[in-house]
Write an enzyme that holds these catalytic residues in place. Structure first.
Site, short mmCIF file in Angstrom:
data_model
loop_
_atom_site.label_atom_id
_atom_site.label_comp_id
_atom_site.label_asym_id
_atom_site.label_seq_id
_atom_site.Cartn_x
_atom_site.Cartn_y
_atom_site.Cartn_z
N TYR A 118 -21.71 34.75 -11.99
CA TYR A 118 -21.85 36.11 -12.93
C TYR A 118 -20.93 36.26 -14.05
O TYR A 118 -19.73 35.63 -13.99
CB TYR A 118 -21.99 37.28 -12.03
CG TYR A 118 -20.79 37.87 -11.62
CD1 TYR A 118 -19.92 37.24 -10.60
CD2 TYR A 118 -20.09 39.06 -11.99
CE1 TYR A 118 -18.79 37.74 -10.16
CE2 TYR A 118 -18.82 39.50 -11.64
CZ TYR A 118 -18.13 38.81 -10.66
OH TYR A 118 -16.99 39.44 -10.29
N ARG A 127 -16.64 30.46 -19.99
CA ARG A 127 -16.12 30.70 -18.53
C ARG A 127 -17.43 30.81 -17.65
O ARG A 127 -17.68 30.22 -16.65
CB ARG A 127 -15.65 32.03 -18.24
CG ARG A 127 -15.00 32.30 -16.87
CD ARG A 127 -14.22 33.64 -16.76
NE ARG A 127 -14.83 34.67 -16.87
CZ ARG A 127 -14.25 36.14 -16.70
NH1 ARG A 127 -12.89 36.08 -16.83
NH2 ARG A 127 -14.98 37.03 -17.12
N ARG A 144 -35.21 30.28 3.29
CA ARG A 144 -33.71 29.90 3.75
C ARG A 144 -33.33 28.63 4.20
O ARG A 144 -33.88 28.25 5.31
CB ARG A 144 -33.43 31.27 4.51
CG ARG A 144 -31.95 31.28 4.75
CD ARG A 144 -31.35 32.47 5.69
NE ARG A 144 -30.12 32.34 5.85
CZ ARG A 144 -29.52 31.67 6.47
NH1 ARG A 144 -30.18 30.78 7.39
NH2 ARG A 144 -28.01 31.63 6.64
N HIS A 196 -29.77 26.08 3.90
CA HIS A 196 -28.41 25.94 3.42
C HIS A 196 -28.53 24.95 2.11
O HIS A 196 -27.85 25.13 1.00
CB HIS A 196 -27.31 25.53 4.20
CG HIS A 196 -26.87 26.50 5.16
ND1 HIS A 196 -27.50 27.45 5.91
CD2 HIS A 196 -25.53 27.13 4.94
CE1 HIS A 196 -26.94 28.29 6.49
NE2 HIS A 196 -25.76 28.21 6.05
N LYS A 235 -16.56 32.51 -11.03
CA LYS A 235 -16.88 33.85 -10.79
C LYS A 235 -18.29 34.03 -10.24
O LYS A 235 -19.21 34.00 -10.57
CB LYS A 235 -17.11 34.56 -12.33
CG LYS A 235 -16.92 36.00 -12.38
CD LYS A 235 -16.66 36.48 -13.81
CE LYS A 235 -16.59 37.89 -14.04
NZ LYS A 235 -15.83 38.88 -13.22
N1 PLP Z 1 -9.69 38.97 -11.55
C1 PLP Z 1 -10.96 39.22 -10.66
C2 PLP Z 1 -11.02 38.98 -9.18
C3 PLP Z 1 -12.08 39.98 -11.31
O1 PLP Z 1 -13.05 40.16 -10.54
C4 PLP Z 1 -11.65 40.10 -12.71
C5 PLP Z 1 -12.86 41.08 -13.51
O2 PLP Z 1 -13.97 41.39 -12.92
C6 PLP Z 1 -10.64 40.08 -13.26
C7 PLP Z 1 -9.53 39.52 -12.83
C8 PLP Z 1 -10.38 40.32 -14.88
O3 PLP Z 1 -11.15 39.40 -15.53
P1 PLP Z 1 -11.73 39.63 -17.02
O4 PLP Z 1 -10.43 40.19 -18.03
O5 PLP Z 1 -12.24 38.41 -17.51
O6 PLP Z 1 -12.68 40.92 -16.80
#
Ligand code: PLP
Length: 277
Positions: free
Chosen positions: A32, A51, A98, A100, A144
């Protein structure tokens, strides 16, 4: 008949809406992004899309057209007409029974929401309180990913302690980052934060904070801190897209400086604002 049950309702499993079969739900199998706009203009869109591309590659979700993602974000933003918006979107590997091991050639699912961003001006004046929590996450925190249970548990622990954010501490006793933010200390005219590695998310706010520090003639070092070092810093602050820079005034119940946002943090907040104008 293959049966599914939704609360008390029995349904034919073959008639289920595909959202019930989303791998994001079963496995957190997706990635995300969160971005924001300032006064009708999306901030750092290219950084977030870059990213996101890395995150997709990191979990081997193929076949996502990034031009299409960009168009969808712009179209939804245009429709919402919210000048200061929070834009969340995710892509999951797809929907299916479902298992894996995902089926071959799944169609990734895209989901996006746009909402009015909160007003964090008071937080910038009053600052946040934070508490430490063990970093229980996996070894690819640069992705992320939708697997956020350790982050959620950390945030819940902070809330129970009356704090605004949890600061994660790894098994070596070093601070990695916040549960949903980057973490910074300020000693004299030097800003310190953990180096980019698999252990932290490459925060976009971190990147622009580095630029702001440079513009102000501050030194910036990428070196992890211990909680003890954080407690002894002159100033602490957090960085996150939705709030940019937020001062930290208490760390594990201990006042930082005079328990009010410090002068360097306030300068950084003003300098950061120049990027968002
Ligand atoms: N670290 C974590 C674990 C995060 O979830 C976030 C943002 O949600 C950040 C750092 C900060 O990232 P950004 O500056 O890209 O929002």
């Amino acid at each position: 008949m293959n049966v599914a049950m939704i609360d008390d309702r029995i349904v034919d499993a073959n008639q289920l809406d595909s959202s019930y079969l989303d791998r994001g739900l079963y496995f957190g199998d997706g990635v995300y992004e969160v971005l924001r706009s300032y006064n009708g203009k999306i901030f750092a869109l290219d950084d977030h899309l870059a990213r996101f591309t890395d995150s997709l590659a990191g979990v081997e979700i193929d076949g996502v057209d990034m031009n299409q993602i960009r168009s969808r974000v712009l179209k939804a933003f245009d429709t919402a007409k919210i000048p200061n918006a929070k834009i969340y979107f995710h892509v999951t590997r797809g929907s299916g029974p479902r298992d894996h091991n995902p089926a071959v050639n799944m169609n990734p699912n895209f989901f996006l929401t746009i909402s009015e961003i909160g007003d964090y001006s008071k937080s910038k004046i009053n600052g946040y309180t934070v508490s430490t929590y063990p970093d229980l996450r996996w070894k690819k925190c640069w992705i992320k990913s939708l697997n956020l249970l350790p982050n959620v548990l950390a945030k819940m622990d902070a809330a129970k302690k009356g704090c605004d954010e949890a600061i994660l501490v790894d098994e070596n006793g070093l601070i990695t980052e916040g549960s949903s933010s980057a973490f910074f200390a300020c000693v004299g005219r030097t800003i310190q934060t953990a180096p980019t590695s698999a252990n932290i998310l490459p925060s976009i706010t971190r990147k622009y904070t580095m630029k702001a520090a440079h513009n102000l003639g501050l030194a910036f070092i990428e070196k992890s801190l211990t909680p003890e070092q954080a407690k002894n810093a002159d100033e602490l602050f957090l960085g996150v897209t939705t709030k940019d820079i937020i001062p930290v005034v208490k760390f594990d119940n201990l006042a930082i400086g005079s328990a009010a946002p410090g002068p360097i943090t306030r300068k950084l907040i003003s300098e950061f604002e120049k990027f968002t104008k």
